[in-house]
Motif scaffolding. Structure first.
Motif, mmCIF file in Angstrom:
data_model
loop_
_atom_site.group_PDB
_atom_site.id
_atom_site.type_symbol
_atom_site.label_atom_id
_atom_site.label_comp_id
_atom_site.label_asym_id
_atom_site.label_seq_id
_atom_site.Cartn_x
_atom_site.Cartn_y
_atom_site.Cartn_z
ATOM 1 N N SER A 48 0.944 -1.231 0.268
ATOM 2 C CA SER A 48 -0.003 -0.058 -0.216
ATOM 3 C C SER A 48 0.896 1.196 0.090
ATOM 4 N N ALA A 49 0.267 2.204 -0.084
ATOM 5 C CA ALA A 49 0.977 3.592 -0.260
ATOM 6 C C ALA A 49 1.102 4.355 1.032
ATOM 7 N N ALA A 50 0.470 4.047 2.087
ATOM 8 C CA ALA A 50 0.402 4.707 3.502
ATOM 9 C C ALA A 50 -0.017 3.802 4.620
ATOM 10 N N GLY A 51 0.512 4.525 5.626
ATOM 11 C CA GLY A 51 -0.288 3.844 6.918
ATOM 12 C C GLY A 51 0.601 2.609 7.520
ATOM 13 N N ALA A 52 1.556 2.170 6.740
ATOM 14 C CA ALA A 52 2.278 0.950 7.364
ATOM 15 C C ALA A 52 3.606 1.231 7.053
ATOM 16 N N GLY A 53 4.589 0.349 7.747
ATOM 17 C CA GLY A 53 5.905 0.425 7.692
ATOM 18 C C GLY A 53 6.537 0.338 6.274
ATOM 19 N N PRO A 54 6.488 -0.419 5.234
ATOM 20 C CA PRO A 54 7.068 -0.728 4.077
ATOM 21 C C PRO A 54 6.914 0.764 3.335
ATOM 22 N N ALA A 55 5.437 1.433 3.273
ATOM 23 C CA ALA A 55 5.254 2.344 2.640
ATOM 24 C C ALA A 55 6.052 3.637 3.411
ATOM 25 N N GLU A 56 5.906 3.637 4.661
ATOM 26 C CA GLU A 56 6.677 4.726 5.069
ATOM 27 C C GLU A 56 8.255 4.989 5.011
ATOM 28 N N ILE A 57 8.853 3.553 4.949
ATOM 29 C CA ILE A 57 10.212 3.862 4.471
ATOM 30 C C ILE A 57 10.574 3.872 3.031
ATOM 31 N N THR A 58 9.869 3.594 2.361
ATOM 32 C CA THR A 58 9.997 3.662 0.700
ATOM 33 C C THR A 58 10.200 5.065 0.022
ATOM 34 N N GLY A 59 9.089 5.817 0.701
ATOM 35 C CA GLY A 59 9.082 7.182 0.126
ATOM 36 C C GLY A 59 10.396 7.927 0.532
ATOM 37 N N PRO A 60 10.979 7.953 1.508
ATOM 38 C CA PRO A 60 12.377 8.568 1.489
ATOM 39 C C PRO A 60 13.525 7.785 0.954
ATOM 40 N N ALA A 81 -10.805 -6.179 -1.066
ATOM 41 C CA ALA A 81 -10.805 -6.550 0.368
ATOM 42 C C ALA A 81 -10.376 -8.161 0.597
ATOM 43 N N GLN A 82 -11.045 -8.868 -0.105
ATOM 44 C CA GLN A 82 -10.813 -10.442 0.086
ATOM 45 C C GLN A 82 -9.046 -10.723 0.039
ATOM 46 N N PHE A 83 -8.484 -9.967 -0.969
ATOM 47 C CA PHE A 83 -7.121 -10.176 -0.887
ATOM 48 C C PHE A 83 -6.530 -9.526 0.659
ATOM 49 N N GLN A 84 -7.026 -8.583 0.752
ATOM 50 C CA GLN A 84 -6.542 -7.717 1.999
ATOM 51 C C GLN A 84 -6.463 -8.870 3.287
ATOM 52 N N GLN A 85 -7.702 -9.711 3.216
ATOM 53 C CA GLN A 85 -7.767 -10.603 4.352
ATOM 54 C C GLN A 85 -6.768 -11.814 4.222
ATOM 55 N N PRO A 318 -13.582 -0.008 6.313
ATOM 56 C CA PRO A 318 -14.115 -1.395 6.595
ATOM 57 C C PRO A 318 -14.403 -2.297 5.335
ATOM 58 N N GLY A 319 -14.662 -1.564 4.402
ATOM 59 C CA GLY A 319 -14.970 -2.243 3.006
ATOM 60 C C GLY A 319 -13.566 -2.714 2.683
ATOM 61 N N HIS A 320 -12.567 -2.354 2.875
ATOM 62 C CA HIS A 320 -11.192 -2.521 2.420
ATOM 63 C C HIS A 320 -10.227 -3.214 3.259
ATOM 64 N N ASP A 321 -10.719 -2.890 4.692
ATOM 65 C CA ASP A 321 -9.737 -3.577 5.585
ATOM 66 C C ASP A 321 -10.616 -4.086 6.852
ATOM 67 N N PRO A 322 -11.348 -4.927 6.669
ATOM 68 C CA PRO A 322 -12.349 -5.357 7.927
ATOM 69 C C PRO A 322 -11.584 -5.625 8.975
ATOM 70 N N GLU A 323 -10.210 -6.281 8.837
ATOM 71 C CA GLU A 323 -9.729 -6.883 9.778
ATOM 72 C C GLU A 323 -9.292 -5.581 11.018
#
Ligand code: UDP
Length: 472
Positions: A48-60, A81-85, A318-323
């Motif tokens: 993903s592009a935001a909100g988690a570690g890999p995205a945070e370090i990739t930009g810089p 969403a099914q993939f996210q699960q 919730p539609g994208h990340d129900p977990e």
């Protein structure tokens, strides 16, 4: 897949934080990188592009690589969403955890492969023989075969990990096994996170970094920090500061918008004037949010009267990340059944990610106005939030798990506690609140250790060594 635009970051920004030796080493790294990568594109693919570690370090990292004149680009997955699960189950498994207890069987494999095949479709034409593609985390591993078929080298970097084995880990690694066959090199955060079937020669260890100049970490003085904290709606009350307008990273004064109208879902806004212990994290069970609420509640008597707890995370879709939505709901629900005297001291806030700079600035400000930052994860391969708070000289009390143990020297630049010991957590927090001078010393030491080990210069250097191993 979606391409994320990354503006080149001038290396001079990074150099302004370094001593002479480190600056010289960074310049040597850039020269060597040009020699190795001339004519090649280095692609980074994150879930993903935001909100988690890999995205945070990739930009810089991509930004500084571009700033150094290299052709570095960033892509993210388009995934339903099914993939996210399925992704959440893989993450949990790699962490040695059961997650939602759901299966990783043939049906899940079909969805995983189908989604990744359509993501691969719109990018493989752009890859050229000799390029390097760095895939991040379990959700992207299934791209390896399609990428390799183009003649590019493939690195798979996994930010998650646990030394634990057991059924959950076995299932997750068994699921990923066939995809990792097509990877030239696997990169993990600690040596013991090497996947069971990957030989030592095909594995490298690389710790993440934070960008000192990003909206998340750039210097905000106390007036700015308190102003943003209050504008965000997460804090309220009489201001112990001079209110200043919101200024963006590029110096543009702007109307403050982008957070949900009311980001606070439990406990109301944090009253200005109290001392706050903050945990910033995704709504993932393994971040230990419920356990944190439990530790605070049970050991309230150890903590000063003016000590409040704040849990801040991204507003889940919730539609994208129900977990994530379910974990957040469980934390809010837990708070709702506590006696008012306790519930009014625990604040749960979910900040919109719509305007990423606003979100990052809010996290920055909230970390800075916190008396203590905590990360009570049950497992953690590397805690970016720990490094972010340390850089800001805020004392950190964190779980003695995984990569956090590499980040904090207990009692010197932070405090490590057993995640199962709520009383130890509360006493560590109470000590820091009771002895602010000690807390300030710890914060200063923390800042220095991040400067030494966890800024992008060290990360780029190590990354170059890794690329040397895979570029033909
Ligand atoms: N984060 C954020 N907004 C939030 C919650 C988290 O920007 O509302 C960021 C946080 O500041 C950190 C990253 O997301 O930079 C989380 O990284 P970490 O290593 O702590 O955990 P991960 O999400 O990778 O498991």
């Amino acid at each position: 897949m979606r391409a994320i635009d990354v503006a080149p970051l001038p290396l001079s920004h990074l150099e302004s934080h370094l001593d002479e030796v480190a600056v010289r080493r960074l310049r040597d790294t850039v020269t060597a990188a040009h020699a190795l990568l001339e004519g090649r594109t280095v692609w980074t693919v994150t879930p993903s592009a935001a909100g988690a570690g890999p995205a945070e370090i990739t930009g810089p990292l991509v930004g500084y690589a571009r700033g150094a004149g290299l052709d570095a680009r960033w892509l993210t997955l388009d995934a339903p969403a099914q993939f996210q699960q399925i992704a959440a189950r893989l993450y949990a498994g790699v962490h040695g955890d059961q997650g939602d207890g759901g299966r990783l069987g043939d049906r899940q494999r079909d969805v995983y492969e189908h989604v990744l095949a359509s993501n691969a479709d719109n990018v493989v034409e752009e890859l050229r023989e000799g390029d390097v593609v760095i895939l991040h985390d379990p959700p992207t591993a299934g791209l390896a075969k399609a990428v390799r078929a183009t003649g590019a080298s493939v690195v798979w970097r996994c930010h998650a990990g646990a030394a634990a084995t057991g059924d959950a880990a076995d299932y997750a690694w068994a699921f990923l096994d066939r995809y990792l066959e097509d990877v030239d090199l696997v990169v993990v955060s600690r040596p013991e996170y090497r996947p069971p079937y990957i030989e030592e020669e095909r594995c490298a260890v690389l710790a993440p970094s934070i960008d000192a100049d990003s909206p998340k970490n750039r210097v905000l003085d106390l007036d700015e920090s308190w102003s943003v904290a209050r504008l965000s709606g997460i804090f309220a009350g009489e201001a112990p500061f001079q209110a200043v307008p919101f200024v963006r990273h590029d110096g543009r004064a702007d109307a403050f918008r982008g957070l949900a109208e009311d980001p606070v879902l439990a406990g109301g806004p944090v009253p200005l004037g109290c001392r706050v212990v903050t945990q910033v994290s995704r709504w993932d069970r393994l971040k230990g949010g419920l356990e944190l609420v439990e530790a605070f509640t049970r050991h309230l008597s150890l903590l000063p009267q003016d000590c409040h707890l704040l849990l801040l995370g991204p507003a889940p879709d919730p539609g994208h990340d129900p977990e994530a939505a379910a974990v957040l709901a469980a934390v809010v629900e837990r708070c709702s059944v506590l006696p008012e005297s306790v519930a009014s001291r625990i604040h749960v806030a979910a900040a919109s990610m719509e305007d990423r700079e606003v979100n990052a600035t809010v996290v920055n400000a909230v970390q800075r106005v916190s008396s203590v930052v905590t990360q009570r994860s049950l497992v953690e391969a590397f805690g970016l939030t720990v490094a972010e708070a340390m850089w800001k000289k805020v004392p950190v009390v964190a779980s003695a798990v995984g990569g956090i143990r590499d980040q904090i020297e207990d009692g010197v630049d932070g405090v490590l506690v057993d995640p199962a010991d709520g009383a130890a957590w509360a006493s560590a927090v109470a000590d820091l609140l009771l002895f602010p001078e000690r807390a300030a010393e710890m914060g200063a030491a923390a800042h220095e250790s991040v400067r030494r080990e966890f800024l992008p210069n060290r990360h780029l250097q190590d990354m170059l060594e890794i690329l040397t191993r895979v570029v033909p």
